[in-house]
Design a protein around this motif. Structure first.
Motif, PDB file in Angstrom:
ATOM      1  N   LYS A   1     -23.318 -18.545  10.122  1.00  0.00           N
ATOM      2  CA  LYS A   1     -22.018 -18.587  10.809  1.00  0.00           C
ATOM      3  C   LYS A   1     -22.203 -18.484  12.315  1.00  0.00           C
ATOM      4  O   LYS A   1     -21.578 -19.217  13.082  1.00  0.00           O
ATOM      5  CB  LYS A   1     -21.142 -17.447  10.302  1.00  0.00           C
ATOM      6  N   SER A   2     -23.083 -17.603  12.759  1.00  0.00           N
ATOM      7  CA  SER A   2     -23.342 -17.423  14.182  1.00  0.00           C
ATOM      8  C   SER A   2     -23.910 -18.694  14.812  1.00  0.00           C
ATOM      9  O   SER A   2     -23.482 -19.117  15.886  1.00  0.00           O
ATOM     10  CB  SER A   2     -24.309 -16.254  14.378  1.00  0.00           C
TER      11      SER A   2
ATOM     12  N   SER B   1     -11.751 -18.009   8.212  1.00  0.00           N
ATOM     13  CA  SER B   1     -12.695 -19.003   8.697  1.00  0.00           C
ATOM     14  C   SER B   1     -12.206 -20.389   8.340  1.00  0.00           C
ATOM     15  O   SER B   1     -12.294 -20.792   7.184  1.00  0.00           O
ATOM     16  CB  SER B   1     -14.068 -18.782   8.074  1.00  0.00           C
TER      17      SER B   1
ATOM     18  N   TRP C   1     -13.111 -14.723   5.647  1.00  0.00           N
ATOM     19  CA  TRP C   1     -14.577 -14.637   5.671  1.00  0.00           C
ATOM     20  C   TRP C   1     -15.087 -13.740   4.554  1.00  0.00           C
ATOM     21  O   TRP C   1     -16.117 -14.013   3.949  1.00  0.00           O
ATOM     22  CB  TRP C   1     -15.063 -14.160   7.035  1.00  0.00           C
TER      23      TRP C   1
ATOM     24  N   ASP D   1     -24.452 -14.589   7.677  1.00  0.00           N
ATOM     25  CA  ASP D   1     -23.950 -14.242   9.008  1.00  0.00           C
ATOM     26  C   ASP D   1     -24.696 -15.012  10.094  1.00  0.00           C
ATOM     27  O   ASP D   1     -24.099 -15.447  11.081  1.00  0.00           O
ATOM     28  CB  ASP D   1     -24.056 -12.737   9.254  1.00  0.00           C
TER      29      ASP D   1
ATOM     30  N   ALA E   1     -17.892 -14.738   1.791  1.00  0.00           N
ATOM     31  CA  ALA E   1     -19.070 -13.909   1.509  1.00  0.00           C
ATOM     32  C   ALA E   1     -19.120 -13.515   0.032  1.00  0.00           C
ATOM     33  O   ALA E   1     -20.202 -13.505  -0.576  1.00  0.00           O
ATOM     34  CB  ALA E   1     -19.057 -12.665   2.394  1.00  0.00           C
TER      35      ALA E   1
ATOM     36  N   LYS F   1     -28.809 -11.100   5.599  1.00  0.00           N
ATOM     37  CA  LYS F   1     -27.882 -11.451   6.690  1.00  0.00           C
ATOM     38  C   LYS F   1     -27.897 -12.946   6.998  1.00  0.00           C
ATOM     39  O   LYS F   1     -27.409 -13.378   8.029  1.00  0.00           O
ATOM     40  CB  LYS F   1     -28.196 -10.666   7.976  1.00  0.00           C
TER      41      LYS F   1
ATOM     42  N   VAL G   1     -16.847 -15.148  14.967  1.00  0.00           N
ATOM     43  CA  VAL G   1     -17.282 -14.018  14.153  1.00  0.00           C
ATOM     44  C   VAL G   1     -16.164 -12.997  13.968  1.00  0.00           C
ATOM     45  O   VAL G   1     -16.070 -12.349  12.937  1.00  0.00           O
ATOM     46  CB  VAL G   1     -18.527 -13.362  14.801  1.00  0.00           C
TER      47      VAL G   1
END
Length: 99
Positions: free
Chosen positions: A66-67, A86, A41, A63, A45, A60, A81
């Motif tokens: 991804k969430s 990933s 991950w 993130d 990023a 963010k 997470v």
């Protein structure tokens, strides 16, 4: 300036949930290493920060993306997470038993 960035071709997405599908597709194409199903991950990023073709997201935003993917049950393409790697696609588990 905001109007220009949010009109076609869209470079800035302000609502990650509303525009989830196109953002996810673009992220998977540009952020995962080619011909690999898994990536750390932190590497994803880092690529997000380096890739000029990736759409801009709010703070963010990656993130949040991804969430949302994990919450929608897209675990086959995005890991939880807490996972350091990933997977884009999960590999099927071996069904053999140990003796």
């Amino acid at each position: 300036m905001k109007k220009t960035l949010t009109s076609n071709p869209i470079k800035l997405y302000l609502d990650v949930e509303k525009d989830f599908d196109p953002i996810r597709d673009k992220a998977q194409d540009l952020l995962w290493p080619e011909n690999q199903d898994e990536a750390r991950w932190s590497d994803v990023a880092d690529r997000y920060a380096e890739q000029a073709g990736v759409p801009w997201l709010p703070p963010k935003g990656l993130d949040v993306l991804k969430s949302i993917a994990c919450n929608r049950g897209l675990g086959k393409t995005w890991a939880t997470v807490t996972s350091p790697r990933s997977p884009r696609k999960r590999k099927p588990r071996s069904r053999s038993s140990r003796v």
